[in-house]
Every structure is written in C-alpha cells, then in structure tokens.
Write a protein that holds these residues in place. Structure first.
Motif, PDB file in Angstrom:
ATOM      1  N   PHE A   1       0.836  -1.207   0.000  1.00 24.95           N
ATOM      2  CA  PHE A   1       0.000   0.000   0.000  1.00 24.95           C
ATOM      3  C   PHE A   1       0.873   1.261   0.000  1.00 24.95           C
ATOM      4  N   ALA A   2       1.922   1.240  -0.810  1.00 26.34           N
ATOM      5  CA  ALA A   2       2.883   2.352  -0.843  1.00 26.34           C
ATOM      6  C   ALA A   2       2.235   3.721  -1.044  1.00 26.34           C
ATOM      7  N   PRO A   3       1.250   3.882  -1.960  1.00 28.39           N
ATOM      8  CA  PRO A   3       0.663   5.219  -2.142  1.00 28.39           C
ATOM      9  C   PRO A   3       0.038   5.782  -0.870  1.00 28.39           C
ATOM     10  N   GLN A   4      -0.537   4.923  -0.034  1.00 29.10           N
ATOM     11  CA  GLN A   4      -1.130   5.422   1.212  1.00 29.10           C
ATOM     12  C   GLN A   4      -0.058   5.995   2.134  1.00 29.10           C
ATOM     13  N   VAL A   5       1.072   5.311   2.225  1.00 30.82           N
ATOM     14  CA  VAL A   5       2.156   5.799   3.090  1.00 30.82           C
ATOM     15  C   VAL A   5       2.724   7.099   2.544  1.00 30.82           C
ATOM     16  N   ILE A   6       2.931   7.145   1.234  1.00 27.81           N
ATOM     17  CA  ILE A   6       3.470   8.357   0.611  1.00 27.81           C
ATOM     18  C   ILE A   6       2.516   9.537   0.813  1.00 27.81           C
ATOM     19  N   ASP A   7       1.220   9.304   0.610  1.00 26.49           N
ATOM     20  CA  ASP A   7       0.240  10.381   0.800  1.00 26.49           C
ATOM     21  C   ASP A   7       0.225  10.868   2.243  1.00 26.49           C
ATOM     22  N   PHE A   8       0.342   9.927   3.200  1.00 28.35           N
ATOM     23  CA  PHE A   8       0.353  10.326   4.609  1.00 28.35           C
ATOM     24  C   PHE A   8       1.565  11.189   4.919  1.00 28.35           C
ATOM     25  N   ILE A   9       2.724  10.776   4.442  1.00 32.30           N
ATOM     26  CA  ILE A   9       3.941  11.546   4.701  1.00 32.30           C
ATOM     27  C   ILE A   9       3.832  12.950   4.106  1.00 32.30           C
ATOM     28  N   HIS A  10       3.308  13.044   2.903  1.00 34.09           N
ATOM     29  CA  HIS A  10       3.184  14.351   2.247  1.00 34.09           C
ATOM     30  C   HIS A  10       2.082  15.221   2.855  1.00 34.09           C
ATOM     31  N   SER A  11       1.181  14.603   3.619  1.00 33.81           N
ATOM     32  CA  SER A  11       0.073  15.363   4.208  1.00 33.81           C
ATOM     33  C   SER A  11       0.462  16.075   5.498  1.00 33.81           C
TER      34      SER A  11
END
Length: 239
Positions: free
Chosen positions: A56-66
């Motif tokens: 679920f890489a996109p979820q982690v990336i989105d969280f970090i960028h948020s």
C-alpha cells in the motif's frame, strides 16, 4: 544522525488490520505507527528520515506528504520489489548524507529507549554497526561475548546456528534483537551484489573481521506491535 524507517513490510500477521492499509498506518493511541516513529526519531536528533515503502505504498506516501514534519522525510520506493532489510537499506543508500551514521528503526516498534545513549556508545566503540538487544523470550537470538561483540546467532526452535567467532560462541550471552540498529555508511562497501538480502546476514559475516557491537537495552518500554496480541496490549497502554 540520520535515520531509516523500515515500513515496507506486508504486515500479514496483523490480518484484518492490514487488509486495506499498510502496517505503518495502523493506529495506536490515535496515531499511526509511522507517526509515532517519525516523531520519536526527530525529537531525539535525527536530521533526516528515509522511509521505505512497498505494501500500500501510495497510502504511506500520501500520509507523509500530508504532514508538516520538523525535518525532511524522504521516500525509498520499493513498490516493484520488496527488498528485505539489507536490500532495502542498500537501495536507499543514495538518500543518505555521506559520513554520517544511520539509525535504523522498525516502524512496528514502540519504545522509550534513549537513542542519544545508543549513538554515544556506538560512536565510542568505533563499531561499523551497533545492534540494540534486550533480555526477552523469543526464538532467535544474537550472541555476544563479554565485551558485547557479536559472535553469532541461534534459532532455538530449529537449532540452526550461525557462528562468527567460534572461540567465544559457546559461552556468549543470548540477547533478542529489538529492531533498532546504527550503521556507519562504510557498511555499503561490504554488501552483496544482489538486490534482495537480509541485513542480519551482513552483520554475521562482518562480525568475523569487523567490530559489530551490541547495545544491551534495559529501558522500561519496548514493544513489537506486529502481532495482534501485542497490538492490543499497546492500545491499552496508550489509551
């Protein structure tokens, strides 16, 4: 000090918790594990954090960028292939500043260990790597001599052993790995050519000729919340 968060794991032991999200975003005390780890590392002096991602890489990336973090949080994207611990560190090597030690921290660890003390011992020992270990019951143990030098590894369930220094192996102290370690950047010079491998194998091979040390941790809180029972225990503690 710079840091790497291992957050790419599949989290299969957590079953329903990770059916629609990565282990890194499982919550304890109202915060994802990833946030707990980033806040701890930044509060204890990390100058940058690299997070590897796969499941679920996109979820982690989105969280970090948020979020607005106090230090740079960089992504090492292993979406195409999960590289294990050694391969993941090697793949991310270009994201680290040269000449600075790298603290490695598993995202499913909750601990109040003083990372300044770990770094101080690591620096004083001139070790190429320092492994944080504890006295606790498990199946696999690192073994250390009286000077806390790594001499081998044993799996109590299967009987498998890996010996780095045979002269000290039999009498060595058995300690359980805590998922926290510090390495010097020169360790990349000793990694195998393949892209997927365990960092444990690198440590055991290097311990034959190099200084690999154990940091014997006695801090009050250390939890691996990668299993359902431990996750619920952590949620009760942080409630």
């Amino acid at each position: 000090m710079q840091a790497m968060l291992f957050a790419a794991g599949l989290g299969t032991r957590l079953k329903d918790e990770t059916a629609d999200k990565p282990k890194a975003l499982v919550e304890v005390g109202g915060k994802p594990l990833l946030q707990h780890a980033i806040e701890k590392l930044s509060a204890e002096g990390a100058t940058r954090i690299v997070v590897n991602v796969h499941h679920f890489a996109p979820q982690v990336i989105d969280f970090i960028h948020s979020k607005s973090w106090s230090i740079p949080v960089l992504i090492s994207d292993e979406s195409d292939k999960l590289l294990e611990t050694g391969g993941g560190l090697k793949f991310a090597s270009h994201l680290f500043a040269p000449g600075e030690p790298i603290l490695i921290y598993n995202v499913d660890i909750l601990s109040n260990i003083n990372l300044h003390d770990v770094l101080a011992q690591h620096t004083q020992s001139n070790a190429i790597a320092s492994l944080v270990v504890r006295q606790r019951e498990t199946q696999r143990y690192f073994k250390f001599d009286a000077e806390h030098n790594l001499v081998g590894w044993i799996n109590k369930k299967t009987g498998e052993t890996k010996i780095s220094r045979p002269e000290n192996f039999r009498e060595a102290t058995e300690m359980a790995f805590s998922g926290i370690h510090i390495v010097e950047p020169q360790i990349f010079d000793f990694m195998p050519d393949e892209d997927r491998f365990s960092i444990v194998q690198v440590y055991l091979e290097l311990a034959k000729t190099k200084n690999i040390r154990g940091y014997f941790d006695t801090s009050e809180l250390w939890m691996d919340v990668g299993k359902p029972a431990q996750l619920e225990e952590a949620r009760e503690l942080f409630r």
